[in-house]
Design a protein around this motif. Structure first.
Motif, PDB file in Angstrom:
ATOM      1  N   SER A  75       0.823  -1.213   0.000  1.00 55.13           N
ATOM      2  CA  SER A  75       0.000   0.000   0.000  1.00 55.13           C
ATOM      3  C   SER A  75       0.859   1.266   0.000  1.00 55.13           C
ATOM      4  N   ALA A  76       2.154   1.127   0.256  1.00 56.16           N
ATOM      5  CA  ALA A  76       3.052   2.291   0.256  1.00 56.16           C
ATOM      6  C   ALA A  76       3.686   2.515  -1.104  1.00 56.16           C
ATOM      7  N   ILE A  77       3.407   1.636  -2.059  1.00 57.91           N
ATOM      8  CA  ILE A  77       3.993   1.730  -3.389  1.00 57.91           C
ATOM      9  C   ILE A  77       2.942   2.229  -4.369  1.00 57.91           C
ATOM     10  N   GLY A  78       3.334   3.147  -5.218  1.00 57.69           N
ATOM     11  CA  GLY A  78       2.452   3.630  -6.270  1.00 57.69           C
ATOM     12  C   GLY A  78       3.219   3.702  -7.572  1.00 57.69           C
ATOM     13  N   MET A  79       2.490   3.785  -8.659  1.00 57.04           N
ATOM     14  CA  MET A  79       3.140   3.830  -9.963  1.00 57.04           C
ATOM     15  C   MET A  79       2.433   4.850 -10.838  1.00 57.04           C
ATOM     16  N   PHE A  80       3.221   5.677 -11.503  1.00 56.47           N
ATOM     17  CA  PHE A  80       2.700   6.638 -12.467  1.00 56.47           C
ATOM     18  C   PHE A  80       3.075   6.186 -13.861  1.00 56.47           C
ATOM     19  N   SER A  81       2.164   6.360 -14.769  1.00 56.37           N
ATOM     20  CA  SER A  81       2.434   6.127 -16.172  1.00 56.37           C
ATOM     21  C   SER A  81       2.068   7.408 -16.903  1.00 56.37           C
ATOM     22  N   CYS A  82       2.519   7.552 -18.104  1.00 64.03           N
ATOM     23  CA  CYS A  82       2.335   8.804 -18.834  1.00 64.03           C
ATOM     24  C   CYS A  82       1.065   8.786 -19.668  1.00 64.03           C
ATOM     25  N   GLN A 133       0.121  -0.871 -15.661  1.00 65.22           N
ATOM     26  CA  GLN A 133      -0.793  -1.221 -14.576  1.00 65.22           C
ATOM     27  C   GLN A 133      -0.744  -2.718 -14.292  1.00 65.22           C
ATOM     28  N   LYS A 134      -0.544  -3.528 -15.315  1.00 67.85           N
ATOM     29  CA  LYS A 134      -0.441  -4.973 -15.107  1.00 67.85           C
ATOM     30  C   LYS A 134       0.804  -5.302 -14.282  1.00 67.85           C
ATOM     31  N   PHE A 135       1.925  -4.638 -14.563  1.00 65.28           N
ATOM     32  CA  PHE A 135       3.156  -4.816 -13.785  1.00 65.28           C
ATOM     33  C   PHE A 135       2.928  -4.409 -12.332  1.00 65.28           C
ATOM     34  N   ALA A 136       2.304  -3.255 -12.127  1.00 60.08           N
ATOM     35  CA  ALA A 136       2.070  -2.771 -10.763  1.00 60.08           C
ATOM     36  C   ALA A 136       1.193  -3.745  -9.977  1.00 60.08           C
ATOM     37  N   ARG A 137       0.155  -4.248 -10.616  1.00 61.79           N
ATOM     38  CA  ARG A 137      -0.781  -5.131  -9.913  1.00 61.79           C
ATOM     39  C   ARG A 137      -0.227  -6.531  -9.682  1.00 61.79           C
ATOM     40  N   VAL A 156       3.212  -7.687 -10.144  1.00 57.40           N
ATOM     41  CA  VAL A 156       4.572  -7.800  -9.607  1.00 57.40           C
ATOM     42  C   VAL A 156       4.717  -7.038  -8.295  1.00 57.40           C
ATOM     43  N   LEU A 157       4.241  -5.787  -8.273  1.00 52.53           N
ATOM     44  CA  LEU A 157       4.390  -4.963  -7.074  1.00 52.53           C
ATOM     45  C   LEU A 157       3.242  -5.150  -6.086  1.00 52.53           C
ATOM     46  N   HIS A 158       2.184  -5.837  -6.496  1.00 54.32           N
ATOM     47  CA  HIS A 158       1.019  -6.125  -5.654  1.00 54.32           C
ATOM     48  C   HIS A 158       0.369  -4.855  -5.117  1.00 54.32           C
ATOM     49  N   THR A 159       0.212  -3.879  -5.982  1.00 58.18           N
ATOM     50  CA  THR A 159      -0.443  -2.635  -5.579  1.00 58.18           C
ATOM     51  C   THR A 159      -1.483  -2.243  -6.616  1.00 58.18           C
ATOM     52  N   ASN A 160      -2.552  -1.641  -6.148  1.00 52.93           N
ATOM     53  CA  ASN A 160      -3.565  -1.097  -7.041  1.00 52.93           C
ATOM     54  C   ASN A 160      -3.392   0.405  -7.203  1.00 52.93           C
ATOM     55  N   ASN A 161      -2.349   0.966  -6.624  1.00 51.33           N
ATOM     56  CA  ASN A 161      -2.088   2.403  -6.689  1.00 51.33           C
ATOM     57  C   ASN A 161      -1.401   2.745  -8.019  1.00 51.33           C
ATOM     58  N   VAL A 162      -2.209   2.884  -9.054  1.00 54.69           N
ATOM     59  CA  VAL A 162      -1.705   3.142 -10.393  1.00 54.69           C
ATOM     60  C   VAL A 162      -2.410   4.372 -10.931  1.00 54.69           C
ATOM     61  N   ASP A 163      -1.667   5.294 -11.507  1.00 56.92           N
ATOM     62  CA  ASP A 163      -2.247   6.498 -12.093  1.00 56.92           C
ATOM     63  C   ASP A 163      -1.566   6.758 -13.432  1.00 56.92           C
ATOM     64  N   SER A 164      -2.365   6.915 -14.471  1.00 52.25           N
ATOM     65  CA  SER A 164      -1.795   7.197 -15.787  1.00 52.25           C
ATOM     66  C   SER A 164      -1.952   8.656 -16.165  1.00 52.25           C
ATOM     67  N   CYS A 165      -2.372   9.480 -15.231  1.00 50.78           N
ATOM     68  CA  CYS A 165      -2.468  10.934 -15.421  1.00 50.78           C
ATOM     69  C   CYS A 165      -3.361  11.315 -16.606  1.00 50.78           C
ATOM     70  N   ASN A 166      -4.372  10.536 -16.886  1.00 51.48           N
ATOM     71  CA  ASN A 166      -5.240  10.810 -18.031  1.00 51.48           C
ATOM     72  C   ASN A 166      -6.158  12.010 -17.812  1.00 51.48           C
ATOM     73  N   ARG A 167      -6.207  12.548 -16.634  1.00 50.42           N
ATOM     74  CA  ARG A 167      -7.064  13.711 -16.363  1.00 50.42           C
ATOM     75  C   ARG A 167      -6.526  14.978 -16.975  1.00 50.42           C
ATOM     76  N   THR A 168      -5.230  15.023 -17.256  1.00 49.27           N
ATOM     77  CA  THR A 168      -4.633  16.283 -17.730  1.00 49.27           C
ATOM     78  C   THR A 168      -4.730  16.445 -19.210  1.00 49.27           C
TER      79      THR A 168
END
Length: 78
Positions: free
Chosen positions: A41-48, A60-64, A66-78
């Motif tokens: 839960s302390a790990i997050g991942m950003f993608s472009c 997001q597949k790697f983060a979920r 391998v890293l076992h985290t759902n904290n993924v953000d691809s910054c698509n809001r910007t």
């Protein structure tokens, strides 16, 4: 005109508070050990957002998986 900084060609690891050169295997193992010792839960991942959908999917597949985290953000809001 060259840069005042030289490019690193070997990884550096911290040992007794000092940086020293290491092999790639040692550096990768230290990074893996650090991730393993951290709560997912302390790990997050950003993608472009400018990356392809396929690249964002792989990130997001790697983060979920391998890293076992759902904290993924691809910054698509910007």
């Amino acid at each position: 005109m060259g840069s005042r900084y030289e490019r690193l060609t070997t990884p550096l690891v911290r040992h007794d508070g000092e940086l020293r050169e290491a092999t790639w295997d040692e550096a990768i193992q230290r990074a893996a050990d650090g991730f393993a010792a951290t709560d997912a839960s302390a790990i997050g991942m950003f993608s472009c957002s400018k990356a392809t959908n396929e690249m964002n999917y792989l990130a997001q597949k790697f983060a979920r998986t391998v890293l076992h985290t759902n904290n993924v953000d691809s910054c698509n809001r910007t």
